[in-house]
Motif scaffolding. Structure first.
Motif, mmCIF file in Angstrom:
data_model
loop_
_atom_site.group_PDB
_atom_site.id
_atom_site.type_symbol
_atom_site.label_atom_id
_atom_site.label_comp_id
_atom_site.label_asym_id
_atom_site.label_seq_id
_atom_site.Cartn_x
_atom_site.Cartn_y
_atom_site.Cartn_z
ATOM 1 N N LEU A 2 0.827 -1.215 0.000
ATOM 2 C CA LEU A 2 0.000 0.000 0.000
ATOM 3 C C LEU A 2 0.857 1.258 0.000
ATOM 4 N N TYR A 3 1.950 1.214 0.744
ATOM 5 C CA TYR A 3 2.844 2.378 0.875
ATOM 6 C C TYR A 3 3.334 2.867 -0.483
ATOM 7 N N TYR A 4 3.541 1.946 -1.376
ATOM 8 C CA TYR A 4 4.090 2.286 -2.687
ATOM 9 C C TYR A 4 3.017 2.391 -3.776
ATOM 10 N N PHE A 47 30.202 14.956 12.701
ATOM 11 C CA PHE A 47 29.469 14.065 13.601
ATOM 12 C C PHE A 47 28.063 13.786 13.076
ATOM 13 N N LEU A 48 27.384 14.807 12.611
ATOM 14 C CA LEU A 48 26.013 14.607 12.130
ATOM 15 C C LEU A 48 25.970 13.616 10.969
ATOM 16 N N LYS A 49 27.018 13.618 10.186
ATOM 17 C CA LYS A 49 27.068 12.667 9.065
ATOM 18 C C LYS A 49 27.257 11.238 9.558
ATOM 19 N N CYS A 50 27.707 11.092 10.795
ATOM 20 C CA CYS A 50 27.824 9.748 11.368
ATOM 21 C C CYS A 50 26.461 9.126 11.672
ATOM 22 N N LEU A 51 25.414 9.916 11.553
ATOM 23 C CA LEU A 51 24.082 9.393 11.862
ATOM 24 C C LEU A 51 23.406 8.781 10.627
ATOM 25 N N THR A 52 24.133 8.751 9.525
ATOM 26 C CA THR A 52 23.603 8.146 8.306
ATOM 27 C C THR A 52 23.661 6.630 8.409
ATOM 28 N N ASP A 53 22.562 5.986 8.117
ATOM 29 C CA ASP A 53 22.440 4.529 8.237
ATOM 30 C C ASP A 53 22.225 3.962 6.841
ATOM 31 N N THR A 54 23.291 3.525 6.214
ATOM 32 C CA THR A 54 23.180 3.034 4.833
ATOM 33 C C THR A 54 22.364 1.744 4.766
ATOM 34 N N SER A 55 22.366 0.977 5.822
ATOM 35 C CA SER A 55 21.572 -0.259 5.802
ATOM 36 C C SER A 55 20.084 0.063 5.743
ATOM 37 N N PHE A 56 19.722 1.192 6.332
ATOM 38 C CA PHE A 56 18.312 1.606 6.352
ATOM 39 C C PHE A 56 17.854 2.013 4.951
ATOM 40 N N ILE A 57 18.669 2.775 4.252
ATOM 41 C CA ILE A 57 18.240 3.267 2.944
ATOM 42 C C ILE A 57 18.416 2.221 1.846
ATOM 43 N N ASN A 58 19.050 1.121 2.204
ATOM 44 C CA ASN A 58 19.205 0.043 1.237
ATOM 45 C C ASN A 58 18.441 -1.221 1.591
ATOM 46 N N ARG A 59 17.745 -1.185 2.705
ATOM 47 C CA ARG A 59 17.062 -2.387 3.177
ATOM 48 C C ARG A 59 15.952 -2.784 2.202
ATOM 49 N N THR A 60 16.050 -3.955 1.619
ATOM 50 C CA THR A 60 15.092 -4.370 0.592
ATOM 51 C C THR A 60 13.702 -4.595 1.166
ATOM 52 N N SER A 61 13.610 -4.945 2.427
ATOM 53 C CA SER A 61 12.282 -5.174 3.023
ATOM 54 C C SER A 61 11.495 -3.875 3.149
ATOM 55 N N LEU A 62 12.167 -2.743 2.985
ATOM 56 C CA LEU A 62 11.474 -1.456 3.033
ATOM 57 C C LEU A 62 11.277 -0.871 1.635
ATOM 58 N N SER A 63 11.813 -1.543 0.649
ATOM 59 C CA SER A 63 11.753 -1.033 -0.723
ATOM 60 C C SER A 63 10.442 -1.407 -1.381
ATOM 61 N N SER A 64 10.229 -0.864 -2.570
ATOM 62 C CA SER A 64 9.013 -1.174 -3.309
ATOM 63 C C SER A 64 8.953 -2.675 -3.604
ATOM 64 N N PRO A 65 7.802 -3.299 -3.327
ATOM 65 C CA PRO A 65 7.710 -4.725 -3.583
ATOM 66 C C PRO A 65 7.563 -5.007 -5.068
#
Lengths: 333, 245
Positions: free
Chosen positions: A65-67, A315-333
């Motif tokens: 639904l999200y997508y 330091f603020l750039k250390c808060l980037t989570d590449t696993s989050f933006i690449n996680r396939t379970s969150l991507s368009s199905p």
């Protein structure tokens, strides 16, 4: 007297043990596959709705639904304004990022919706998108997905909202470089470490509103963006009518902040450097300026050096989570 | 549904239980029940209204209050027979939220009490980073490790007026030396069905007795200023009273 009572007890026990016709077999009870959300280390205990328990099927339905542009009347979808590559925000519309929302109870810049994930999804589906369930029903993929998630193929606004709430609850970001540092898996560079010390001390004083590990205290603050208020910058006041709320906006998370430009409720700052310059020397005074912003000697900002500002950005750039933006379970199905 | 036999069974067992009790020797047992503390807030006798510039402290500062959060811990209630009831727990309080102004004392004896003591804050054994469960409230009260670690004992924030201009104040207490011990020697009674102890915090007292805190002169932001935090913590010992009405 007691003998009579004991006799009654024995009779009752025998009576209760006797099988009746109505006990023959239990009725079938639908149950989707339970899904356990792992709470990351140091994160607060999560209280999820007991009416909408996470299931594999519910999350899968919510993800679809999200997508799906069928959610709206004009071709929009949730994902249209919340791109995974931008940590589920969109720079052109300055939408708030969908990051760790399960730990929020205040939503939207002025807190128009407070409550649970289901509450904000109700707003998004019924008020924002004005979703037409018939459009969802028109896709033959959905009835069986609703059946697997909720026990019947009935498609309702509530079930749409519940499924979306389940999916967005799983949008958890907790594996940034800084998280790895907290878990003692790596060390920060000297610049990053100095930036962290500025962030988490009197010098920068960021932690009071962007507390670790959520990097938001999930409340409303006036950080001195303006000193004169109108409909566009009154913030929380629009909802409460309380003059003490003038200029207050929901504190956003700083997780993945490197990816979520532009910044502030109106996107006035394009870069992290501009944000830090605001805190450094751009704070505007007003009667509702947050008390945290008025430290003696820093009434006009933090007065950081060029090097300190650069360290804070590092330091603020250390808060980037590449696993989050690449996680396939969150991507368009 | 087979509920009838279980209902009869229940009353039967209750009957036996009651009849057995009649044959027991009479024994004096202190009755107990669930008790709680409910906190209210005032400013020199006037009920506190948040977000209102209505209050003058002893130094003459006109001020209002927007935030008040704190911990109460290690409560000790002393009964009239000298017995101490120790509540070895920590309670987060947010003065603006009704549901977070009630302190659950658990099941304790009914009857007369003569005093109550407690901390505003956490003693040194508890004031350590990670000691409290990671609830949203507790993580937002964290005191940075680099500044000593542990937790904020209190956050009292608002605005005050100076020379016609409005400024903010943020009175935060943390670090072990600012632990506030409150002791109230006053009789109170958990009898005749009364299960609530009403405490009132007079916020004016944070600004006086023994130190007259002047927001025009003293730091309006105390965190990191040991002198300011010490003065506030000394003032805090008598901010609470027992409400009798």
């Amino acid at each position: 007297m007691n003998r009579i009572v004991l006799l009654i007890i024995i009779v009752c026990l025998i009576w209760s043990c006797k099988k009746s016709d109505s006990d023959a077999g239990d009725p079938y009870v639908f149950q989707a596959t339970p899904y356990t959300l792992q709470t990351p280390a140091l994160f607060p205990i999560l209280n999820l709705s007991s009416d909408n328990k996470l299931t594999v099927e519910g999350i899968a339905l919510g993800r679809k639904l999200y997508y799906d542009t069928l959610l709206s009347l004009d071709g929009r979808s949730c994902a249209g304004c919340h791109l995974q590559t931008q940590a589920f925000t969109l720079s052109s519309v300055n939408s708030q990022p969908h990051i760790n929302l399960a730990w929020n109870d205040k939503f939207l810049w002025n807190g128009k919706v407070e409550g649970s994930m289901e509450d904000i999804m109700k707003f998004e589906v019924e008020d924002f998108f004005v979703t037409d369930v018939n459009k969802i029903k028109s896709n033959p993929d959905y009835p069986p997905m609703f059946a697997k998630a909720f026990g019947s193929s009935t498609i309702s606004l509530k079930r749409i909202e519940f499924a979306l709430a389940q999916f967005i609850t799983t949008m958890v970001s907790s594996d940034s470089k800084f998280d790895k540092f907290l878990r003692h898996e790596l060390v920060l560079s000297p610049s990053e470490m100095n930036g962290f010390n500025i962030f988490n001390s009197e010098k920068g004083d960021c932690f009071h509103c962007h507390s670790i590990p959520l990097f938001t205290t999930n409340d409303y603050r006036n950080i001195g963006l303006d000193s004169i208020y109108n409909n566009s910058n009154s913030g929380r006041y629009i909802i409460t009518g309380n003059s003490f709320d003038l200029g207050k906006f929901k504190v956003p998370t700083l997780r993945n902040v490197e990816l979520t430009a532009p910044y502030m409720h109106d996107g006035r700052f394009a870069t992290l450097e501009e944000v830090i310059d605001h805190y450094d020397h751009g704070v505007k005074s007003s009667p509702t300026l947050d008390p945290i912003m008025t430290k003696p000697g820093k009434e006009n900002g933090l007065q950081l050096t060029v090097s300190e500002k650069a360290d804070l950005v590092s330091f603020l750039k250390c808060l980037t989570d590449t696993s989050f933006i690449n996680r396939t379970s969150l991507s368009s199905p | 549904m087979k509920i009838i036999p279980y209902v009869i069974l229940f009353f039967a067992i209750a009957t036996i239980n009651c009849s057995c009790k009649k044959h027991q020797d009479n024994e004096a047992i202190a009755s107990e029940s669930a008790k709680k503390i409910i906190v209210s807030y005032s400013f020199d006798g006037v009920a506190l209204t948040f977000d209102s510039m209505l209050y003058y402290n002893l130094s003459g500062n006109l001020l209002g209050v927007s935030h008040l959060e704190y911990y109460v811990s290690d409560i000790v209630l002393t009964r009239s027979n000298g017995e101490q009831i120790i509540i070895n727990k920590e309670f987060y309080v947010d003065a603006r939220k009704n549901e977070l102004n009630s302190i659950d004392l658990g099941t304790i004896p009914d009857g007369e009490y003569t005093s109550i003591t407690f901390y505003v804050g956490l003693d040194s054994s508890k004031n350590q980073t990670g000691f409290l469960p990671p609830t949203t409230y507790n993580i937002n009260m964290a005191w940075p490790v680099g500044m000593g670690g542990g937790y904020h004992f209190m956050k009292l924030e608002g605005h005050f007026v100076e020379m016609g201009n409005t400024y903010g104040y943020a009175i935060h207490l943390g670090n072990n030396y600012t632990l506030v011990q409150c002791t109230i020697h006053q009789n109170f009674n958990f009898s005749n069905g009364n299960t609530i102890l009403k405490l009132d915090m007079n916020l004016s007292e944070w600004f006086k007795n023994p130190y007259s805190y002047n927001l025009n002169v003293d730091p309006n932001y105390t965190m990191g200023d040991s002198t300011a935090m010490t003065n506030i913590s000394h003032n805090g010992t008598d901010v609470f009273t027992i409400k009798t009405n």
